[in-house]
Every structure is written in C-alpha cells, then in structure tokens.
Motif scaffolding. Structure first.
Motif, PDB file in Angstrom:
ATOM      1  N   LYS A 190      13.401  -5.011 -53.974  1.00 39.07           N
ATOM      2  CA  LYS A 190      13.050  -3.498 -54.701  1.00 39.07           C
ATOM      3  C   LYS A 190      12.544  -3.863 -55.973  1.00 39.07           C
ATOM      4  O   LYS A 190      12.914  -2.877 -56.953  1.00 39.07           O
ATOM      5  CB  LYS A 190      14.393  -2.789 -54.667  1.00 39.07           C
ATOM      6  N   GLY A 191      11.721  -4.538 -56.265  1.00 37.79           N
ATOM      7  CA  GLY A 191      11.055  -4.770 -57.412  1.00 37.79           C
ATOM      8  C   GLY A 191       9.825  -4.043 -57.420  1.00 37.79           C
ATOM      9  O   GLY A 191       9.636  -3.185 -56.551  1.00 37.79           O
ATOM     10  N   SER A 204      14.846   6.151 -50.322  1.00 35.51           N
ATOM     11  CA  SER A 204      16.167   6.497 -50.884  1.00 35.51           C
ATOM     12  C   SER A 204      16.063   6.640 -52.401  1.00 35.51           C
ATOM     13  O   SER A 204      15.171   6.425 -53.021  1.00 35.51           O
ATOM     14  CB  SER A 204      16.957   5.049 -50.667  1.00 35.51           C
ATOM     15  N   VAL A 205      17.022   7.360 -52.837  1.00 34.44           N
ATOM     16  CA  VAL A 205      17.287   7.696 -54.296  1.00 34.44           C
ATOM     17  C   VAL A 205      17.940   6.764 -55.068  1.00 34.44           C
ATOM     18  O   VAL A 205      19.119   6.323 -54.284  1.00 34.44           O
ATOM     19  CB  VAL A 205      17.743   9.270 -54.336  1.00 34.44           C
ATOM     20  N   SER A 206      17.208   6.261 -56.059  1.00 33.50           N
ATOM     21  CA  SER A 206      18.174   5.110 -56.891  1.00 33.50           C
ATOM     22  C   SER A 206      18.578   6.028 -58.185  1.00 33.50           C
ATOM     23  O   SER A 206      17.838   6.698 -58.845  1.00 33.50           O
ATOM     24  CB  SER A 206      17.066   4.036 -57.193  1.00 33.50           C
ATOM     25  N   SER A 207      19.941   5.806 -58.416  1.00 29.73           N
ATOM     26  CA  SER A 207      20.518   6.343 -59.651  1.00 29.73           C
ATOM     27  C   SER A 207      20.431   5.225 -60.941  1.00 29.73           C
ATOM     28  O   SER A 207      20.793   5.683 -61.822  1.00 29.73           O
ATOM     29  CB  SER A 207      21.975   6.672 -59.525  1.00 29.73           C
TER      30      SER A 207
END
Length: 95
Positions: free
Chosen positions: A29-30, A84-87
């Motif tokens: 996920k870079g 997807s949503v990253s917080s």
C-alpha cells in the motif's frame, strides 16, 4: 474481470516479476513519489493494466491531468478496482 494470474501469485512470485518499488506500491500500500512515475504525463490511447496480474484497470479516455504528479483516472473499468478508505491521513479536529 480479473486477469488470468490475478490473486494467484505468491508473494515470492510477485517479487520475482515486480521491481522493489512496484512491489511496495502494489502489495504494501505504498505510493510513488510525485512526478517520478512514467505514466504521469503519458496520454496515449489504450488500456492501463495491473503490473502484478495483467488485469485491465483503466481506459486511457478516463485519464486526466491532476497536476499533482500522479496519473489520475475518473473511472476504473467495471469490477476491476477495489478501494478502501484509509484513516491514517485523516485529520480529526476537536468540536
């Protein structure tokens, strides 16, 4: 719409076919550094495929210049993109 090898390659197989940067981006996920990628300023007609499995992801007709240093698309091919949503980068302010 997954490509022929999608989700079937082991981590070792992916490391063998991807550069270290591609592996970091696709599997960890870079992100690439702004303005450094070969596709930022490329606007040729065609499809953009996944480097890991070959699945077609985007049509060139959906690519636009975001002026941020990364290739940008306003729509993926149907069924080709999972998101997807990253917080981790969200800012939460006290009320």
């Amino acid at each position: 719409m997954a490509g022929p090898g999608s989700l079937r390659k082991s981590e070792e197989e992916l490391r063998a076919i991807l550069s270290p940067e591609q592996f970091r981006i696709l599997r960890q996920k870079g992100t690439e550094y702004p303005g450094k990628g070969e596709y930022d300023k490329l606007f040729e007609e065609g499809l953009y495929d996944c480097a890991g499995c070959g699945t077609p992801l985007y049509k060139s007709t959906t690519k636009f210049n975001s002026r941020r240093g990364w290739p940008a698309f306003y729509a993926g091919l149907p069924g080709a993109i999972n998101s997807s949503v990253s917080s981790s980068h969200l800012l939460f302010l006290p009320l």
